[in-house]
Enzyme design. Structure first.
Site, PDB file in Angstrom:
ATOM      1  N   GLY B  20       7.565 -61.406  46.259  1.00 38.35           N
ATOM      2  CA  GLY B  20       8.921 -61.881  45.969  1.00 38.35           C
ATOM      3  C   GLY B  20       9.694 -60.811  45.227  1.00 38.35           C
ATOM      4  N   GLY B  22      13.070 -61.096  44.087  1.00 34.18           N
ATOM      5  CA  GLY B  22      14.326 -61.639  43.569  1.00 34.18           C
ATOM      6  C   GLY B  22      14.573 -61.078  42.180  1.00 34.18           C
ATOM      7  N   ALA B  23      15.131 -61.913  41.298  1.00 34.27           N
ATOM      8  CA  ALA B  23      15.454 -61.442  39.947  1.00 34.27           C
ATOM      9  C   ALA B  23      14.193 -60.967  39.223  1.00 34.27           C
ATOM     10  CB  ALA B  23      16.131 -62.557  39.157  1.00 34.27           C
ATOM     11  N   LEU B  24      13.146 -61.798  39.238  1.00 32.36           N
ATOM     12  CA  LEU B  24      11.911 -61.465  38.518  1.00 32.36           C
ATOM     13  C   LEU B  24      11.183 -60.270  39.137  1.00 32.36           C
ATOM     14  CD1 LEU B  24       9.728 -64.534  37.549  1.00 32.36           C
ATOM     15  CD2 LEU B  24      11.165 -63.091  36.117  1.00 32.36           C
ATOM     16  N   LYS B 202       6.688 -72.466  26.737  1.00 32.83           N
ATOM     17  CA  LYS B 202       7.769 -72.044  27.626  1.00 32.83           C
ATOM     18  C   LYS B 202       8.609 -73.231  28.074  1.00 32.83           C
ATOM     19  CE  LYS B 202      10.016 -68.851  29.871  1.00 32.83           C
ATOM     20  NZ  LYS B 202       9.864 -68.452  31.247  1.00 32.83           N
ATOM     21  N   ASN B 206      12.553 -74.402  28.956  1.00 32.45           N
ATOM     22  CA  ASN B 206      12.889 -74.606  30.369  1.00 32.45           C
ATOM     23  C   ASN B 206      13.312 -76.021  30.713  1.00 32.45           C
ATOM     24  OD1 ASN B 206      12.788 -72.117  31.611  1.00 32.45           O
ATOM     25  ND2 ASN B 206      10.566 -72.164  31.829  1.00 32.45           N
ATOM     26  N   ASN B 210      17.225 -75.844  31.772  1.00 29.37           N
ATOM     27  CA  ASN B 210      17.317 -75.875  33.226  1.00 29.37           C
ATOM     28  C   ASN B 210      17.795 -77.240  33.706  1.00 29.37           C
ATOM     29  OD1 ASN B 210      16.359 -73.347  34.713  1.00 29.37           O
ATOM     30  ND2 ASN B 210      14.813 -73.542  33.129  1.00 29.37           N
ATOM     31  N   SER B 272      18.309 -70.389  35.763  1.00 28.89           N
ATOM     32  CA  SER B 272      17.842 -70.102  37.127  1.00 28.89           C
ATOM     33  C   SER B 272      17.946 -71.360  37.991  1.00 28.89           C
ATOM     34  CB  SER B 272      16.402 -69.590  37.095  1.00 28.89           C
ATOM     35  OG  SER B 272      15.549 -70.557  36.541  1.00 28.89           O
TER      36      SER B 272
END
Lengths: 322, 322
Positions: B20, B22-24, B202, B206, B210, B272
């Protein structure tokens, strides 16, 4: 569409004041006038239109027009009435100290047609606790234009006498008189011996559907068709039942089931709070959600899912008001 | 903006696969490659662009461009790597059984950089429980165009070894090796002795941010500035702490306070999940909200406010996809 002249068929000596001529005041007041009762309407923004053109009621029971109504901009111009119905949004209730006494006969009664808990207490402080009756309206109606009400579904009202400590007051003569007037206008009336129970029962519907319709931008049919929101509606209803139980008001599971069934069968409906939100009007969050939440929590019953809705609605209301 | 040729400065023997980009995956993989590590990027929709033009990283630490990167459309074309980082959305995790084994060295390790609970269990079923490390990324970064990542704030990663029953595994040699690689790329690494504790920690951020950002269409700064949502954020955090406590993971009030303080100081941020929602991508509701909710409730701890968020998010996700 038929046109009715006003008061050609009067058969009650009781006069009615409608404080507020939106969906509720326009629909019920219009039905009462059509049935021949003496009705007086307080208006604000729609005054000019309604004083000239009257009211148009579109209804599943048959449309009708009242070409002339008794319209007022100021309670000082209104006659004192036997029954003063509060049909404002609760967000306008800070006006009540100025509105009620000028239009209420000495032996008259205030009929609180608004949603939520705690309103009768505030009204009783103004007019005395012996002059207050609560009315819970089970009706789907919207104002679609000035003086133009669209009645979509249901129409019954539950009446209950207010007492200062909310002990059940039974069925009184003046409740029966008011019921007679409304029933002559085709409005079914349920007489409740226990106003507090009836108020909590009404919240079983109002909290989940009004709250979620605004937060999730959804109609009632969408909330019922999705398994997650259907479950959430039931969980919120269970919290309302728990809140009521804290005050020894017992709402049966069949009552709850009936609310779910009625809503599932209801035409797709935009709740009143959602309509207010879309029109950027202040939301009735405090009366419908905040007040029962605070009462229950002050009595020691935690309602965390309702509290979540409350906080979300407060945020959205503030943002929506700019 | 500087331009770096790939691998001119290699100083680790460990190779990295980024599943992947993407951003990460783009941000962390880009930083590792810039520091000279051997990095291989799996892409899908952005493959053509990135294989031709490389990656552009805009960052508060300084912008940089990697004009050439090792880009792949298919894991079968990738070399087997020492560290396989999962940087997909969890909504793509049904693909993992096909993605992981072809690219993982026999003595390699999978680094789960995703959010949420329970993901390592699923990965362990594929590769074995001795080959999984969890990584919690504290980073604000968005993909703004194909191969173009904007890094806004923070960048640290917490690492923790996975064990089948989540007993604290301490700090292992391979955790230190991975930390060395990331630190050589300017990424601070926190080594956690207890992955499950770090995962729940975390979630303290989140779940509320989120969830509420999607439900209320709000940025983090708006949620913090309004008294109602600020209180709701704290209530939701308290439920996460209660969920963790059920598994004997104790999150201190100072940790919670630090999350609130960091968020209040953070630049106005679209989470996100909110970005996914606005782009009509599937939401990571199950990993971030559903999984911890089910684990806690199965263990007997009721989390009613998180459950409310969960049901609301499931409704919105379905409506947004359909």
């Amino acid at each position: 569409m038929e046109s009715y002249p006003d008061r050609h068929n009067r058969h009650s000596e009781r006069s009615y004041a409608m404080l507020g001529t939106g969906a509720l005041g326009g629909y019920y007041g219009g039905c009462l006038q059509k049935a021949g009762l003496d009705v007086h309407f307080l208006l604000r923004s729609d005054y000019n239109h309604v004083s000239q053109s009257g009211l148009v009621i579109e209804s599943t029971d048959g449309d009708f027009t009242l070409s002339q109504v008794n319209a007022y901009q100021d309670v000082k111009d209104m006659p004192r009435c036997d029954v003063v119905a509060i049909a404002l949004k609760t967000t306008q209730n800070h006006l009540l100290p100025d509105l009620l006494l000028p239009v209420l006969k000495d032996d008259g009664v205030v009929l609180v047609l608004q949603n939520g808990l705690g309103i009768e207490d505030a009204v009783a402080e103004i007019v005395g606790s012996h002059r207050v009756i609560g009315g819970m309206c089970f009706v789907c109606a919207n104002k679609v234009a000035p003086g133009h009400i669209r009645h979509l579904d249901y129409k019954a009202i539950s009446l209950g006498e207010y007492t200062a400590d909310y002990h059940p007051a039974g069925i009184t003569a003046r409740m029966r008189q008011i019921a007679t007037d409304f029933e002559s206008a085709g409005i079914p009336i349920d007489l409740s011996e226990d106003l507090l129970l009836a108020r909590w029962q009404k919240l079983v519907w109002n909290i989940p559907y009004n709250g979620l319709s605004v937060i999730l931008n959804a109609r009632t049919d969408e909330l019922m068709a999705n398994a997650s929101t259907r479950a959430l509606v039931e969980e919120l209803m269970a919290e309302v039942v728990a809140g009521a139980a804290r005050f020894d008001r017992h709402i049966s599971s069949s009552f709850v089931q009936n609310m779910l069934d009625r809503t599932a069968k209801m035409k797709p409906y935009k709740t009143s709070m959602k309509i207010d939100y879309d029109l950027q009007r202040p939301l009735e969050v405090e009366a419908i959600v905040g007040s029962p939440l605070r009462l229950a929590e002050a009595a020691g019953t935690n309602l965390p899912q309702i509290r979540t809705l409350y906080r979300q609605l407060k945020f959205l209301d503030r943002k929506n008001q700019g």
